[in-house]
Design a protein around this motif. Structure first.
Motif, PDB file in Angstrom:
ATOM      1  N   UNK A   1       0.837  -1.188   0.000  1.00  9.40           N
ATOM      2  CA  UNK A   1       0.000   0.000   0.000  1.00  9.40           C
ATOM      3  C   UNK A   1       0.882   1.252   0.000  1.00  9.40           C
ATOM      4  N   UNK A   2       0.518   2.182  -0.847  1.00 11.72           N
ATOM      5  CA  UNK A   2       1.220   3.455  -0.877  1.00 11.72           C
ATOM      6  C   UNK A   2       0.223   4.561  -0.591  1.00 11.72           C
ATOM      7  N   UNK A   3       0.577   5.461   0.334  1.00  9.64           N
ATOM      8  CA  UNK A   3      -0.314   6.545   0.731  1.00  9.64           C
ATOM      9  C   UNK A   3       0.131   7.836   0.053  1.00  9.64           C
ATOM     10  N   UNK A   4      -0.799   8.441  -0.684  1.00 14.27           N
ATOM     11  CA  UNK A   4      -0.513   9.656  -1.436  1.00 14.27           C
ATOM     12  C   UNK A   4      -1.465  10.747  -0.978  1.00 14.27           C
ATOM     13  N   UNK A   5      -0.917  11.860  -0.521  1.00 17.38           N
ATOM     14  CA  UNK A   5      -1.724  12.991  -0.065  1.00 17.38           C
ATOM     15  C   UNK A   5      -1.661  14.109  -1.099  1.00 17.38           C
ATOM     16  N   UNK A   6      -2.796  14.769  -1.296  1.00 15.45           N
ATOM     17  CA  UNK A   6      -2.859  15.941  -2.171  1.00 15.45           C
ATOM     18  C   UNK A   6      -3.279  17.120  -1.304  1.00 15.45           C
ATOM     19  N   UNK A   7      -2.352  18.058  -1.088  1.00 11.68           N
ATOM     20  CA  UNK A   7      -2.583  19.080  -0.069  1.00 11.68           C
ATOM     21  C   UNK A   7      -1.888  20.389  -0.412  1.00 11.68           C
ATOM     22  N   UNK A   8      -2.506  21.477  -0.004  1.00 14.17           N
ATOM     23  CA  UNK A   8      -1.900  22.809  -0.008  1.00 14.17           C
ATOM     24  C   UNK A   8      -2.682  23.619   1.014  1.00 14.17           C
ATOM     25  N   UNK A   9      -1.993  24.436   1.797  1.00 11.29           N
ATOM     26  CA  UNK A   9      -2.699  25.254   2.785  1.00 11.29           C
ATOM     27  C   UNK A   9      -3.298  26.496   2.133  1.00 11.29           C
ATOM     28  N   UNK A  10      -3.835  26.297   0.961  1.00 11.62           N
ATOM     29  CA  UNK A  10      -4.527  27.323   0.186  1.00 11.62           C
ATOM     30  C   UNK A  10      -5.585  26.619  -0.645  1.00 11.62           C
ATOM     31  N   UNK A  11      -6.784  27.179  -0.696  1.00 11.99           N
ATOM     32  CA  UNK A  11      -7.857  26.573  -1.461  1.00 11.99           C
ATOM     33  C   UNK A  11      -7.795  26.939  -2.935  1.00 11.99           C
ATOM     34  N   UNK A  12      -8.645  26.308  -3.698  1.00 13.96           N
ATOM     35  CA  UNK A  12      -8.841  26.575  -5.132  1.00 13.96           C
ATOM     36  C   UNK A  12      -7.543  26.397  -5.924  1.00 13.96           C
ATOM     37  N   UNK A  13      -6.833  25.318  -5.643  1.00 11.74           N
ATOM     38  CA  UNK A  13      -5.624  25.002  -6.419  1.00 11.74           C
ATOM     39  C   UNK A  13      -5.777  23.677  -7.166  1.00 11.74           C
ATOM     40  N   UNK A  14      -6.959  23.052  -7.070  1.00  9.19           N
ATOM     41  CA  UNK A  14      -7.222  21.831  -7.833  1.00  9.19           C
ATOM     42  C   UNK A  14      -6.904  20.542  -7.117  1.00  9.19           C
ATOM     43  N   UNK A 159      -1.392  30.044 -10.463  1.00 10.78           N
ATOM     44  CA  UNK A 159      -0.754  31.331 -10.741  1.00 10.78           C
ATOM     45  C   UNK A 159      -0.801  32.299  -9.564  1.00 10.78           C
ATOM     46  N   UNK A 160      -1.639  32.026  -8.602  1.00 13.67           N
ATOM     47  CA  UNK A 160      -1.750  32.916  -7.458  1.00 13.67           C
ATOM     48  C   UNK A 160      -0.574  32.770  -6.505  1.00 13.67           C
ATOM     49  N   UNK A 161      -0.025  33.877  -6.064  1.00  9.58           N
ATOM     50  CA  UNK A 161       1.088  33.829  -5.114  1.00  9.58           C
ATOM     51  C   UNK A 161       0.675  33.183  -3.800  1.00  9.58           C
ATOM     52  N   UNK A 162      -0.623  33.249  -3.483  1.00 10.89           N
ATOM     53  CA  UNK A 162      -1.103  32.630  -2.248  1.00 10.89           C
ATOM     54  C   UNK A 162      -0.891  31.122  -2.246  1.00 10.89           C
ATOM     55  N   UNK A 163      -0.896  30.511  -3.434  1.00  7.61           N
ATOM     56  CA  UNK A 163      -0.685  29.058  -3.481  1.00  7.61           C
ATOM     57  C   UNK A 163       0.748  28.705  -3.103  1.00  7.61           C
ATOM     58  N   UNK A 164       1.709  29.584  -3.450  1.00  9.08           N
ATOM     59  CA  UNK A 164       3.096  29.356  -3.036  1.00  9.08           C
ATOM     60  C   UNK A 164       3.247  29.617  -1.536  1.00  9.08           C
ATOM     61  N   UNK A 165       2.528  30.638  -1.043  1.00 10.48           N
ATOM     62  CA  UNK A 165       2.516  30.864   0.409  1.00 10.48           C
ATOM     63  C   UNK A 165       1.944  29.642   1.126  1.00 10.48           C
ATOM     64  N   UNK A 166       0.879  29.051   0.558  1.00  9.59           N
ATOM     65  CA  UNK A 166       0.306  27.844   1.141  1.00  9.59           C
ATOM     66  C   UNK A 166       1.287  26.687   1.136  1.00  9.59           C
ATOM     67  N   UNK A 167       2.064  26.572   0.056  1.00  9.22           N
ATOM     68  CA  UNK A 167       3.108  25.548  -0.037  1.00  9.22           C
ATOM     69  C   UNK A 167       4.167  25.756   1.033  1.00  9.22           C
ATOM     70  N   UNK A 168       4.627  26.980   1.194  1.00  2.89           N
ATOM     71  CA  UNK A 168       5.674  27.272   2.177  1.00  2.89           C
ATOM     72  C   UNK A 168       5.172  27.022   3.596  1.00  2.89           C
ATOM     73  N   UNK A 169       3.938  27.427   3.865  1.00  2.00           N
ATOM     74  CA  UNK A 169       3.359  27.186   5.191  1.00  2.00           C
ATOM     75  C   UNK A 169       3.250  25.688   5.469  1.00  2.00           C
ATOM     76  N   UNK A 170       2.865  24.932   4.449  1.00  2.00           N
ATOM     77  CA  UNK A 170       2.743  23.476   4.602  1.00  2.00           C
ATOM     78  C   UNK A 170       4.096  22.852   4.904  1.00  2.00           C
ATOM     79  N   UNK A 171       5.118  23.268   4.171  1.00  2.25           N
ATOM     80  CA  UNK A 171       6.450  22.724   4.410  1.00  2.25           C
ATOM     81  C   UNK A 171       6.958  23.080   5.803  1.00  2.25           C
ATOM     82  N   UNK A 172       6.700  24.303   6.242  1.00  2.00           N
ATOM     83  CA  UNK A 172       7.116  24.702   7.589  1.00  2.00           C
ATOM     84  C   UNK A 172       6.404  23.871   8.657  1.00  2.00           C
TER      85      UNK A 172
END
Length: 258
Positions: A1-14, A159-172
């Motif tokens: 079994x392999x567990x795959x998560x799809x996540x970003x601390x920002x909405x509307x990114x698909x 394309x929204x900068x907020x999605x990169x902010x969400x990525x950085x927050x998630x990594x932190x």
């Protein structure tokens, strides 16, 4: 079994669209897939539901310390209307997760709940080839727990900068809790999702490079206005004769993460 998560601390990114299309492609290849919907909006639940009342969710299994030991995950799993895809559905009760966890579990326990759930239900989980988890943008304690348990985390950005902010927050967040719980940081794949070619793409790539976010997937889901209109049908990307670029990108992404 392999567990795959799809996540970003920002909405509307698909996130949900990625989750359902990856699940369906894996199922087409005769792989058994379990979806776990952690989003109270229950979008993927509604799209794959086989006319089953969604009055159960993963909150049921963590509602008390006795429940997490006694209730088996199989009692929450429902078949979907698609072959080889099962689901643990979501509903609005998931809005109570954080309050329930903080009232019931110690600081040491609450970020390890997914480990407890897995250990108590390992045989059931291992019946599946893949477990795919769809997350809300607001990351709670259970979300962090499942992220740390994951083999791969796909982080879609647009394309929204907020999605990169969400990525950085998630990594932190992951760096903090993995260090605290002495766990390895899962493999993170940043996915360009629906970004138009040209100036916007260059700006996004420059910003990723500037922030030293180098774990970029080789795959890229191309922008398509018409593709956005067919997202309500789970299998439409694979049965539709068009969208070959998106199909190819999904196939490349799946090959990269499995």
């Amino acid at each position: 079994m392999k567990m795959i998560s799809i996540c970003n601390k920002k909405g509307v990114v698909g996130k949900t669209t990625l989750c359902k299309n990856i699940a369906y492609k894996l199922a087409l290849e005769n792989k058994k897939v379990l979806l776990i919907d952690l989003d109270p909006q229950a979008t993927i639940t509604m799209q794959v539901n086989n006319d089953v009342k969604n009055d159960k969710c993963i909150l049921d299994i963590i509602a008390s310390k006795s429940a997490v030991k006694l209730i088996k995950i199989i009692n929450l799993i429902e078949r979907t209307k698609y072959k080889n895809i099962d689901i643990i559905m979501a509903n609005e009760e998931l809005n109570k997760i954080s309050a329930t966890i903080n009232a019931t579990y110690s600081e040491k326990e609450k970020y390890l709940l997914s480990d407890i759930i897995y250990q108590n239900n390992q045989e059931i989980f291992e019946n599946y080839d893949y477990v795919l988890i769809d997350y809300p943008p607001t990351i709670n304690e259970l979300s962090v727990s499942f992220l740390m348990l994951s083999d791969v985390i796909i982080v879609p950005i647009n394309e929204g900068l907020n999605s990169i902010k969400g990525l950085m927050d998630l990594q932190n967040t992951l760096n903090h809790f993995c260090r605290e719980k002495q766990k390895n940081i899962p493999n993170i794949k940043i996915l360009l999702n629906g970004i138009k070619e040209g100036k916007n793409l260059k700006q996004i790539l420059n910003l990723l490079n500037e922030k030293k976010l180098n774990n970029l997937s080789k795959s890229k889901i191309s922008y398509s206005e018409t593709f956005k209109t067919i997202e309500n049908n789970l299998n439409s990307i694979w049965t539709n004769p068009y969208y070959w670029r998106q199909k190819q990108a999904y196939e490349e992404l799946i090959a990269e993460i499995i």
